[in-house]
Design an enzyme around this catalytic site. Sequence first.
Site, short mmCIF file in Angstrom:
data_model
loop_
_atom_site.label_atom_id
_atom_site.label_comp_id
_atom_site.label_asym_id
_atom_site.label_seq_id
_atom_site.Cartn_x
_atom_site.Cartn_y
_atom_site.Cartn_z
N CYS A 75 0.87 -1.18 0.00
CA CYS A 75 0.00 0.00 0.00
C CYS A 75 0.90 1.22 0.00
O CYS A 75 1.70 1.39 0.92
CB CYS A 75 -0.89 -0.02 1.25
SG CYS A 75 -1.92 1.45 1.47
N CYS A 185 -0.76 3.68 -6.58
CA CYS A 185 -1.61 3.03 -5.59
C CYS A 185 -1.79 1.60 -6.04
O CYS A 185 -2.01 1.34 -7.24
CB CYS A 185 -2.96 3.74 -5.48
SG CYS A 185 -4.19 2.84 -4.50
#
Length: 259
Positions: A75, A185
Site C-alpha cells: 500500500c 496506488c
Amino acid sequence: MASKTQPIGVFDSGVGGISVLRNLHRLMPQEDYLFYGDSANAPYGVKTVAQVQQLSRAIVEKFIAQNVKAIVIACNTATSAAIDKLRAQYPQLPIVGLEPAVKPAVMRKPHSRVLVMATPLTLREQKFQELMQQYDKLAELIPVPAPRLVEFVEAGELDSPAVEAYLTELLQQYRGQVDAIVLGCTHFPFAEPAIIKVMGPTPFIIDGGPGAARELQRLLREKELLEPLGHPGSVSFANSEHGAAKLELSKRLFAESGR
C-alpha cells in the site's frame, strides 16, 4: 531467529495489494503468503497520517503473532505514512514498502511528461515530495489524485461505465499529451484496462509491485530466508470486512492474469 519455513505477511488498506501479491508470487512461488486486506477501514488515502500509522501497526502486530519472517506493506499510502516508524519499532523484521515508480518512468525518456496517479495522502506525504524534487528537473511530473478509483476496485468494479466516466473526467485532458503513467496506488493496476481505454495505448504504464517483489527477494536471500525452489508455496487471504464477499473478490483478483 527467523527461519525459511515461516510465511510472509502482505497487507493493504483493502484488496488492491493483491496486485503486489501477484508480483511476489510470480517471482517467488515457493513461499507461503498471508494476505490481509483492511477493507473495513478503506480507503487509507483520505485518512490522517496518525490513523494510518495506528491501523498499520495493528496489522503488523497480527502478523508477528502469526510468526511471519518478513512483511510487505502492499500500500503506497501506508508505506508513506507508517514504514519508518514500523522499521524503527521492529528492526529485526524485514519490512518492504511501496513507492510510486517515478524513477523508471522518468528514466525511459529524457524530458518526458509523466502522470502520477495516487491517493491524496500519498501525494501530500514527504516521501512523494522528495521524489518530485529528485526528478522534477528530468521530467514534468503531474500528480493526479484518484481516491474514488480505490473505492471502485474495492467494490470489484474494474472496467464499468462508471469507472470509465470517472477516469475520463480525470485523464481526458492528458490524452496524447504524456509519455508515461505511474500507478502510485496498488489498487490502480486492476483498472489498467479502463485507463488504456481512456488514454489510448501510447503512454507507458508502470507500478511499483515488481520492484517491491525484487527487493523482498534480495532481502530474503541476503538473510538466507528464501524457501527452496521445490517447496509448494501457499497463499491465504483474510480481510477485516465481515462476510465472504471480500475474500471471494480477493481470490478472483489474485487469479486474474496480471501484466
